[in-house]
Design an enzyme around this catalytic site. Sequence first.
Site, PDB file in Angstrom:
ATOM      1  N   ASP A 151       0.873  -1.339  -0.029  1.00  0.00           N
ATOM      2  CA  ASP A 151      -0.036  -0.024   0.123  1.00  0.00           C
ATOM      3  C   ASP A 151       0.803   0.882   0.022  1.00  0.00           C
ATOM      4  O   ASP A 151       1.662   1.361   0.604  1.00  0.00           O
ATOM      5  CB  ASP A 151      -0.903  -0.152   1.281  1.00  0.00           C
ATOM      6  N   HIS A 224      -7.753  -0.847  -9.698  1.00  0.00           N
ATOM      7  CA  HIS A 224      -7.491   0.276  -8.814  1.00  0.00           C
ATOM      8  C   HIS A 224      -6.370   1.152  -9.181  1.00  0.00           C
ATOM      9  O   HIS A 224      -6.620   2.342  -8.837  1.00  0.00           O
ATOM     10  CB  HIS A 224      -7.333  -0.507  -7.606  1.00  0.00           C
TER      11      HIS A 224
END
Length: 324
Positions: A151, A224
Site C-alpha cells: 500500500d 484500482h
Amino acid sequence: MPNDIPEPQAVCNSLTRSAIFIVATLNPGLENASTVRALCGDIDALVRAVGTRAPTGELSCVCGFGSDSWDTLFGAPRPANLHTFREFGEGKRRAIGTPGDLLLHIRADHMDLCFELAAQLMARLGDAVSVVDEVQGFRYFDLRDVLGFVDGTENPRGREAADFTAIGDQDPAFGGGSYVMVQKYLHDMAGWDSLSVEAQERIIGRKKLSDVELAEGVKPSSSHSSLTTIEKDGQEVKILRHNMAFGRPGAGEFGTYFIGYASSPEPIEQMLENMFVGRPPGNYDRLLDYSRAVTGGLFFVPSASLLEALADRNPQLSSNESAR
C-alpha cells in the site's frame, strides 16, 4: 517548499508501525468550543512530553478540523476549499460521508506511545467532544494491506511530498496547511481469498509478490491503480497516503484505514469519483466488489504555527467587539 510557507504539521513524517485515528464531533456550547481551541495551543507540548519517554519512537500527531465546526471554533476567514465530504456512487458501492468535526492522526513506531498520547489528548478534551470513530492501525508485514498488496507505492517522497501536500499561494492565509480525507474500508476476505492471485492482480493493477505494476496491455482500465492515477495538464497529481491495516479477527473484521493528504481536496475527490462512479461511468473500481467504505470525512490541517495561533481565535469575542 518555498521558505516563506509556514512549517506544516507532521504530515510528511515517515511511515510508522502504529497509528491511532480518532474522529470526534464538537458538542454544543461555547465552553466546549473554548476547550477545543485551548488544545490547539498545547498539542505540540503534549507530543514532546510523551515522545521524550522514547526518543526514537517517531511520535507525532496531526490535527484537522471539519467544515461544519470551523465557523463555530474559529470564525472567519476559513480555508478556501474546506467543505463537507462529497459522496460518490450509489447502492452498495457508495463513498459515504459521516460526522466529524475533529481528526487526530497519531503515529509512532510503538502502540504504547500512540495510546498514551491519545489518552492525554482525550483527557484534555473531556466532554467537549464525542468520539464517533476510533481505529488502532498497524503496519502489516512489508507495508501491505490485509488484502496482501503493498500500500502506498506511488507516494511522493522528500520535497515532492511537501509540494503535493502543502498549500501555497492559492490560499495564502492558510499556507503550509493541507487537506486530509479519511475513509474506513471493510473487506470481504472470504470473497477476496476465493479469487486466484492473477484475478486479484488484475483488480489491483500490480503484481502481488513483487509490487511491480502490470503492463499497460494487461492492466484493466477498471483496476484500482488505473482509476486512482490522476493527471492534470499532462502531469500526474499525487497525494500522500498513510494508510494502515486494522481489524478484529474474532469479530471477522478486516480493514484498511485510508488517509490521504493533499494541497486541495480535488485530486482525492477525483479518485473517489473514478472508483465509485467509474471512468467512464460504469467502469468502476472492481476492488469495491470486495471492499466497502463505512466512513468518510474531509478535514483541513492548519500549519503548525496556525494551529497554535488558533487557540486565541475566538469568533464569539470578535462578534462582540464588532457590535460595539
